[in-house]
Design a protein around this motif. Sequence first.
Motif, mmCIF file in Angstrom:
data_model
loop_
_atom_site.group_PDB
_atom_site.id
_atom_site.type_symbol
_atom_site.label_atom_id
_atom_site.label_comp_id
_atom_site.label_asym_id
_atom_site.label_seq_id
_atom_site.Cartn_x
_atom_site.Cartn_y
_atom_site.Cartn_z
ATOM 1 N N CYS A 1 0.910 -1.207 0.013
ATOM 2 C CA CYS A 1 -0.106 -0.023 -0.099
ATOM 3 C C CYS A 1 0.796 1.208 0.004
ATOM 4 O O CYS A 1 0.321 2.345 -0.607
ATOM 5 N N ASP A 2 2.312 1.212 0.542
ATOM 6 C CA ASP A 2 2.839 2.328 0.508
ATOM 7 C C ASP A 2 3.005 2.852 -0.925
ATOM 8 O O ASP A 2 3.615 4.106 -1.125
ATOM 9 N N GLY A 3 3.172 2.241 -1.759
ATOM 10 C CA GLY A 3 3.218 2.572 -3.235
ATOM 11 C C GLY A 3 1.866 2.885 -4.203
ATOM 12 O O GLY A 3 1.832 3.235 -5.103
ATOM 13 N N CYS A 4 0.753 2.798 -3.146
ATOM 14 C CA CYS A 4 -0.577 2.730 -3.819
ATOM 15 C C CYS A 4 -0.974 4.498 -3.851
ATOM 16 O O CYS A 4 -0.966 4.994 -2.777
ATOM 17 N N PRO A 5 -1.642 4.898 -4.970
ATOM 18 C CA PRO A 5 -1.810 6.373 -4.961
ATOM 19 C C PRO A 5 -3.301 6.556 -4.102
ATOM 20 O O PRO A 5 -3.525 7.745 -3.858
ATOM 21 N N HIS A 6 -3.871 5.275 -3.830
ATOM 22 C CA HIS A 6 -5.263 5.828 -2.988
ATOM 23 C C HIS A 6 -5.131 5.573 -1.594
ATOM 24 O O HIS A 6 -5.950 5.637 -0.923
ATOM 25 N N ALA A 7 -3.625 5.200 -1.207
ATOM 26 C CA ALA A 7 -3.579 5.194 0.535
ATOM 27 C C ALA A 7 -3.094 6.346 0.897
ATOM 28 O O ALA A 7 -2.151 6.915 0.396
ATOM 29 N N HIS A 8 -3.594 6.871 1.875
ATOM 30 C CA HIS A 8 -3.687 7.919 2.325
ATOM 31 C C HIS A 8 -3.843 7.836 4.144
ATOM 32 O O HIS A 8 -4.884 7.405 4.472
ATOM 33 N N ASP A 9 -2.714 8.361 4.868
ATOM 34 C CA ASP A 9 -3.107 8.307 6.344
ATOM 35 C C ASP A 9 -3.443 6.624 6.678
ATOM 36 O O ASP A 9 -4.251 6.777 7.555
ATOM 37 N N LYS A 10 -2.596 5.894 5.960
ATOM 38 C CA LYS A 10 -2.852 4.601 6.391
ATOM 39 C C LYS A 10 -4.094 3.970 6.183
ATOM 40 O O LYS A 10 -4.614 2.978 6.848
ATOM 41 N N MET A 11 -4.970 4.647 5.254
ATOM 42 C CA MET A 11 -6.250 4.014 4.878
ATOM 43 C C MET A 11 -6.433 4.110 3.212
ATOM 44 O O MET A 11 -5.793 4.820 2.762
ATOM 45 N N CYS A 12 -7.311 3.225 2.767
ATOM 46 C CA CYS A 12 -7.427 3.082 1.320
ATOM 47 C C CYS A 12 -8.892 4.126 1.093
ATOM 48 O O CYS A 12 -9.690 4.163 1.427
#
Length: 133
Positions: free
Chosen positions: A52-63
């Motif tokens: 998830c660290d590389g996912c553009p949708h992950a913010h503040d450890k949430m999807c």
Amino acid sequence: MKIRAHHLLCMQGFQGYGYNSDFVAHLGDIVAFLRANPGQIVQIVDICDDICDGCPHAHDKMCMKDDGADGRIKSMDKDVLAGIRVCENATMPFSQAIDLVNTAFKAQHDVEHICGNCGWHKECLWYISLEKW
């Protein structure tokens, strides 16, 4: 290394699809590393992980892909954890985690509630390889 429970399924069918080229490269690197190092200890989690660290949708450890995404993803993780009979935050070699997944989920109907709404399930080599019941 932290790995979301449902990512244990995704990594087996990964063939270069993703949200953008940076994410695909990031996921590809993790998959290649774990395939080359099956003894790597992983912590199986139901929260954002190293992928998830590389996912553009992950913010503040949430999807944050869309409304309700984080809850749906957590539900998928919980279903995988229950299926492989492992508690969240369990640690084990990557190869053992994969063996647990492949023992627990042998047919498409076993994972339909997990994979059925995934945008890539029709291309996923792991999902396609499962028995069709």
